[in-house]
Design a protein around this motif. Structure first.
Motif: not given
Length: 585
Positions: A107-123
């Motif tokens: 298949g093929h990717f139809t959604q590659i969203p912007t990553p969301a940080f899990m908290s303000d203190t980690v990457t």
């Protein structure tokens, strides 16, 4: 691969992309849409069936990152893997999961969203990829099963969904018909008419079949090639080279090739094939593959190249050409030339007949806007200066000085089928009946293109009613690979550009026999390979599309159930193999 990993195009999510895959809930069914019609004065509606469409898999991912440097590098790696702009439209990619590694989804990717940080203190970040399959089935490992052409075969494929069989048949003798019946459907190749078995003589007999991957079978000796002519003024020079697949022009440096010394006309290697045929052929067929490729750009698009096969008589004089040639020096689109002539000519006037002089399909032609290209070059000029002597007398002296000048040229940069072409050309003489053809091939698969965006084929027939060319007997084959200098070559210093790539490969010469009108043609000789490919709905013989195929519905195999398959034709002792990729719903 463990249960919390996936592999996409062979790239592992954990070891290569540094992702942690979450729980993947595989969908039970594809997207469903029903077809119904409302009927006036009816309680309810009319139901016309269900459409099973694409299937979507959501893949939750966590990307641990110790700092922003690792975070940015990991994102770049993901971009490189998940975004591919180079493949043909419609290309889909394989995906497997550790929870079920034996099943591959395409298949093929139809959604590659912007990553969301899990908290303000980690990457560390999270995101969910959506993978859409236009074919919602999962693909299991391939199976190969030997079949018996003399009995009723019973086959039980793995999986639980219909799958398309690929059947290979290698007969022990020449056959004019074969086929099979599967689950009520049938495939037939050739004709099964017992009244047409009077003559066993095949129409074509191969006398030369050479991959053209060595220089041992060609010569550029001037005494041998001197009778060879072609359209226009040509100068035989330069150097040939060979690869594992073809004959090319030797690389001189970078993208520059050895065309020989600079001339005002076409220049480059001309060769003669030395390994056949061993006899003169009154009726013949010549096939071969040409590769002609140009590059775009201010100077690249103006480059001129020509490549082709030349058909020679017993005295090595040219009687036919199958050639791709750039039409002009200002980026005009190349043309395909198919023509015959009386010996000694240059494909002009009444001594020749042209079958084709074309840029191919109108749909694949692109006439770009004309541009002006400025060429900068050095030129030595004389400059007069006044000089005072000791006694006040003034004299005029001349000095040489190198200055930079500019010259303007046109660049149309027009393209067509043959600007980037690899494919098969052929010409045939059968008495006074002439025919020719050309088919564009995919360079990666060595099969004709199926995508209409790239596919191209043409063919034609002509009857020589006056018998003007009936004595054009084949005695040999020549080849030509040349470049025509453009203004950029004549400057000082010369302006470098990407020269055209030319190659010749896979030469086949056949004797054409006269067969009775109602005598069937043999579709395959002993040890030829017939492949019935239900996936592509195509029958090939030795890799070439067959002209004798007939099928009702290209029957499929049912996964997980008994399938009865019975063969017809003189293939009871043939080597038959069934290849299939089992599928699950």
């Amino acid at each position: 691969m463990n249960r919390y990993e996936f592999e996409y195009c062979g790239i592992n999510s954990r070891t290569d992309l540094h992702l942690v895959m979450g729980h993947v809930a595989l969908p039970i069914a594809p997207t469903i849409s029903e077809s119904t019609v409302s009927i006036p004065n009816k309680y309810g509606n009319e139901y016309y069936g269900t459409s099973w469409e694409s299937k979507v898999i959501s893949i939750p991912c966590t990307m641990p990152a110790v700092d922003y440097t690792v975070y940015v590098q990991t994102l770049q790696n993901l971009t490189n893997v998940l975004i591919n702009l180079d493949d043909d439209p419609g290309t889909e990619y394989p995906l497997t999961f550790g929870i079920n590694p034996d099943v591959t989804y395409y298949g093929h990717f139809t959604q590659i969203p912007t990553p969301a940080f899990m908290s303000d203190t980690v990457t560390d970040v999270q995101f969910t990829l959506e993978f859409t399959m236009s074919d919602p089935r999962g693909f299991l490992p391939k199976q190969t099963i030997a079949l018996n052409g003399a009995i009723d075969n019973k086959v039980i494929p793995a999986g639980n969904a219909p799958t398309e069989p690929i059947i290979s048949i290698i007969p022990k003798r020449a056959i004019y018909y074969c086929g099979y019946v599967l689950n009520g459907g049938q495939v037939a190749v050739g004709t099964d008419d017992a009244d047409e078995l009077a003559s066993p003589q095949p129409k074509y007999e191969t006398v030369v079949n050479d991959p053209m991957n060595t220089l041992a079978n060609v010569t550029t000796d001037s005494t041998v090639i001197s009778p060879i002519t072609d359209n226009g003024t040509i100068k035989a020079q330069g150097t040939l080279a060979s690869t594992s697949q073809s004959i090319i022009v030797k690389v001189k440096s970078g993208t520059q090739r050895d065309w020989g010394s600079l001339t005002t006309s076409w220049r480059g290697p001309i060769f003669k094939y030395t390994k056949g045929p061993t006899k003169t052929l009154q009726n013949w067929r010549v096939e071969g593959y040409l590769h002609h490729q140009k590059w775009t750009g201010s100077h690249n698009g103006r480059a001129m190249g020509r490549v082709g096969f030349l058909i020679l008589d017993p005295n090595s004089q040219t009687i036919g050409r199958m050639e791709i040639e750039d039409y002009g020096a200002n980026g005009c689109a190349p043309h395909l030339y198919m023509a015959i002539q009386k010996p000694g000519g240059k494909f002009s006037g009444s001594s020749m007949h042209s079958f084709c002089a074309s840029y191919g399909s109108v749909a694949l032609r692109n006439n770009n806007r004309n541009t002006t290209v400025k060429l900068h070059y050095k030129k030595t000029v004389k400059i007069k200066k006044k000089k005072k002597g000791k006694h006040g007398k003034t004299t005029v002296i001349s000095q040489k000085k190198t200055v930079t000048k500019t010259k303007s040229v046109k660049n149309y940069e027009n393209t067509d089928v043959f600007s980037n072409f690899y494919g098969k050309v052929w010409m045939e003489k059968d008495g006074d009946d002439w025919s020719w053809g050309i088919t564009r091939y995919n360079l990666k698969t060595h099969l004709p293109y199926k995508d209409k965006k790239y596919a191209y084929s043409a063919r034609g027939k002509w009857h020589d009613s006056k018998g003007t060319f009936s004595k054009l007997y084949l005695g040999g084959i020549g080849g030509i690979m040349m470049e025509h200098p453009i203004t950029e070559d004549t400057l000082s210093p010369a302006i470098k550009y990407h020269e055209p790539f030319l190659s010749i490969t896979d030469l086949k010469i056949m004797q054409v026999n006269t067969v009775t009108k109602f005598t069937p043609q043999y579709i395959a000789n002993a040890n030829d390979e017939i492949i019935v490919n239900t996936e592509d709905q195509q029958v090939t013989i030795n890799g070439e599309p067959a002209g004798f195929q007939a099928s009702t519905n290209w029957p499929k195999l049912n996964g997980g159930r008994v399938n009865e398959l019975m063969f017809a034709g003189d293939i009871a002792d043939a080597d038959i193999q069934l290849q299939l990729t089992p599928k699950i719903k």
